[in-house]
Design an enzyme around this catalytic site. Structure first.
Site, short mmCIF file in Angstrom:
data_model
loop_
_atom_site.label_atom_id
_atom_site.label_comp_id
_atom_site.label_asym_id
_atom_site.label_seq_id
_atom_site.Cartn_x
_atom_site.Cartn_y
_atom_site.Cartn_z
CD GLU A 153 -1.53 -2.57 1.24
OE1 GLU A 153 -0.43 -2.73 1.57
OE2 GLU A 153 -2.46 -3.38 0.84
CG HIS A 193 -11.28 -7.96 5.92
ND1 HIS A 193 -10.22 -8.54 6.80
CD2 HIS A 193 -10.86 -8.16 4.74
CE1 HIS A 193 -9.42 -9.33 5.92
NE2 HIS A 193 -9.82 -8.94 4.82
#
Lengths: 337, 384
Positions: free
Chosen positions: A70, A139
């Protein structure tokens, strides 16, 4: 969910996921500098299929599967934006964006400032966020408090299909970096919608009164909007006529719309999934109190997620603000002096 | 328990790779030489371009003078801090010299000299360290990215920019600079990996100056050399004497050429030494001995070149003097520039946060404006 009235002939049911996809497709077709990038955005179309078909239509150079990293994804996007491209970055899940935070905070948010406006970064960072989908740990975070605390970032979050399209187009067109928070539990929410229809396309920083009322204002955004709309309907039985304001944009914050509403109703509750301590609701409650003190009949209250790490999926229903918790809080607005 | 005693030891844990997967067998050319590459003082110096080397010499002398002047300005309080590159001038200058005008330099906070060698006004290069603004120049105008204070975070920017330029069909190479300590950061890894996967026209220059503030290389990495790290990403790693400007120029030029011709990225480890402390806030005697510093002083980049050029009759007293005079002129201009108090507009604080100022910032700007006006009125009142 409230939908904007459009010509019936021009609309058909569409999901928020489809609207987001269409927004990227239209932006890419109109502007060759728009590039979509991230992990799995190519052949797979993203784990939520939001980028479905973009690589096929525009080629892998415009919709690029990156290595799984990322900071690298966002860092490369910074360089691409420095060279004049408009990267649209997908962070696969809220908590997966954290490795990119140094890039975000030290560079993305500051580049315009440190170069005295010479080098703005038109990067859109799409972050699927929030809970309610039964996702396992890492998540389901609601990470908006980190973003809104960082000067230089614009932070928006749609709650409806048409806003998903309009806000994403506005974000990609923005010359500043935008954190585009996608309420993942609303990905499959539907509305009669057409991008060609004269839908109300919001500018960044414009809140919207989704439901008018007289007894109190619910101030909310993203995944909590449908919950608040449902709560407002249920509250009628209790004799409460609730107004619901959808912020749509956390930074900039449309103070005027919020203040006008609270001055009308005299009572306010802020509702969001993220934790209450230091959450966006704390700031909003403070601002409302500063600006509406003499109009308030009761303290500004908050309904938020608990101040805990996001719980496992089998317990998340106890954590997420639901209709009952909102109604209980609204009842507390019957302030006894 | 030894490895052999572990349950399942001896059994093959690796399934047979499917036909589509094969290990790369072409890694050998990517490996760095066992010793740092040198030109000065070796037979390879026969092929030196005299004109280029005289330019290098003048730049080195100017760079040394720049370091001395910046350090002096720190002592005078004109700079908040200055991370010296004394001893590392060959790396800084070669990095700037090998780039074409359209190429981009991505410096770290220590690399102001590289920016100056690329043509940036020294005062503009030092604005960050003086403290009047974070970046004292327009990066696009000079194709020099803002000096990056966080370690290695500018490396992925270099990759992204080079990638974007190539997508647009532009002939642009990005050269990114980082220190030995920076190679431990995650962003170093991610940038190297992205660059190699994308075959981006990037050159990574690692200046291994021995220490990350006080931590020596041995505590930084267990790799044989930093250049070895390149192989794992699938790009050539080069080990070069960072004090030998002829070697630096050659290796960097080769890497830039490879990048420009579509050959992908290169990582170069320049072995050098930071003669001075990390910054004026650092006490280098706490972590290293004089003998080590003296040994490196004997391997000085300016002396190495001067010796080579004078021995070959390519440089004489007048050439040395000319270089010194030019360096003094630069130092005088830098002193003058730094002694002029910068004119600051406090309202600039709000001018460049967003393209369109938010309501919140408008309010805060108005508050500051009112404070400034009140202070001004008070001053006028005192004066009358």
């Amino acid at each position: 969910m409230t939908t904007v009235a459009v010509k019936p002939a021009a609309t058909k049911p569409a999901t928020m996921a489809q609207a987001l996809n269409r927004a990227m497709r239209d932006a890419m077709a109109e502007d060759p500098t728009v590039h979509v990038m991230g992990e799995d955005v190519g052949a797979l179309g993203g784990v939520f299929r939001i980028t479905d078909g973009l690589a096929k239509e525009f080629g892998e150079d415009r919709c690029t599967d990156t290595p799984l990293a990322e900071a690298g994804i966002l860092g490369a996007a910074v360089g691409m934006a420095m060279y004049g491209l408009r990267p649209v970055v997908e962070m696969q899940f809220d908590a997966f964006a954290y490795p990119a935070f140094e890039q975000l905070i030290s560079h993305v948010a500051k580049m315009r400032n440190r170069t005295r406006g010479a080098m703005p970064l038109p990067i859109t960072i799409r972050v699927p966020y929030g809970g309610g989908i039964g996702g396992v740990e890492h998540h389901c975070d609601s990470s908006e408090a980190y973003y809104v605390a960082t000067p230089g970032l614009t932070v928006v979050t749609p709650a409806t299909v048409e806003d998903a399209y309009g806000l994403l187009r506005a974000s990609i067109a923005s010359d500043d970096p935008v954190i585009f928070l996608e309420p993942k539990r609303l990905y499959w929410s539907k509305a009669d919608w057409s991008p060609e229809a004269p839908a109300v396309v919001p500018g960044i920083g414009e809140a919207l009164v989704r439901r008018t009322g007289t007894s109190a204002t619910l101030i909310t955004y993203g995944p909590s909007l449908p919950v608040c709309m449902e709560a407002a309907e249920a509250a009628r039985e209790e004799g409460w006529d609730l107004e619901v304001v959808d912020l749509r944009s956390l930074v900039p914050f449309d103070e005027e719309t919020v203040v006008a509403s609270v001055r009308r109703t005299g009572r306010a509750v802020v509702v969001h999934e993220s934790g209450g301590f230091g959450g966006p609701g704390a700031e909003i409650a403070a601002r409302v109190t500063e600006r509406c003190f003499h109009h308030l009949e009761a303290p500004v209250l908050r309904v938020t997620g608990f101040d805990i790490p996001y719980p496992p999926p089998m317990l998340e229903k106890h954590h997420l603000p639901g209709v009952d918790r909102i109604l209980d809080t609204v009842a507390r607005l019957q302030w006894e002096n | 328990m030894t490895v052999q005693e572990l349950p399942g030891a001896g059994a093959s844990h690796r399934s047979t790779p499917p036909p589509a997967w094969r290990p790369r067998t072409d890694a050998a050319p990517l490996l760095p030489d066992p010793e740092p590459y040198r030109v000065l003082g070796t037979p390879a110096a026969d092929r030196l371009d005299p004109e280029l080397m005289r330019r290098c010499y003048a730049e080195l002398v100017r760079g040394r003078r720049y370091n001395a002047q910046a350090t002096a300005l720190t002592r005078q309080g004109r700079l908040a801090v200055y991370p010296s590159t004394v001893g590392q001038e060959a790396c800084e200058i070669a990095a700037a010299m090998v780039l074409e005008e359209q190429d981009w330099l991505f410096p770290s906070y220590r690399d102001t000299l590289a920016a100056v060698a690329r043509g940036l006004d020294p005062v503009q290069a030092l604005t960050l360290l003086r403290g009047d603004w974070h970046t004292g120049y327009d990066p696009r105008e000079h194709r020099i990215a803002p000096l990056s204070t966080p370690l290695a975070t500018q490396l992925p920017h270099a990759v992204g920019l080079a990638h974007a330029a190539r997508l647009r069909g532009d002939d642009v190479v990005a050269l990114a600079m980082v220190g030995d300590g920076g190679t431990s950061e995650g962003d170093f890894h991610e940038a190297m990996n992205f660059a190699a996967v994308w075959q981006a026209p990037v050159v990574f220059l690692v200046q291994n100056n021995g220490f990350a503030i006080s931590v020596p290389l041995a505590k930084q990495t267990a790799a044989p050399t930093l250049a070895h790290k390149a192989v794992g990403y699938g790009m050539p790693g080069r080990l070069v004497d960072g004090n030998d400007i002829a070697a630096m120029h050659e290796v960097l030029s080769e890497a830039v050429r490879r990048a420009r011709s579509g050959g992908g990225p290169t990582m170069i480890e320049a072995v050098t030494y930071r003669i001075e402390a990390h910054t004026n806030a650092d006490d280098a005697t706490r972590y290293r001995g004089d003998a080590e510093v003296e040994a490196w002083k004997a391997h000085d980049p300016i002396e190495l070149l001067e010796r080579e050029l004078t021995a070959r009759g390519l440089l004489d007293e007048s050439g040395i003097k000319a270089a010194k005079d030019a360096a003094e002129a630069m130092a005088a201009a830098l002193r003058d520039g730094m002694n002029a108090e910068p004119v600051l507009d406090p309202m600039d604080l709000f001018a460049h946060v967003y393209a369109r100022q938010t309501g919140r910032l408008r309010e805060q700007a108005a508050m500051l404006r009112a404070e400034l006006d009140a202070a001004e009125q008070e001053e006028e009142g005192d004066g009358s």
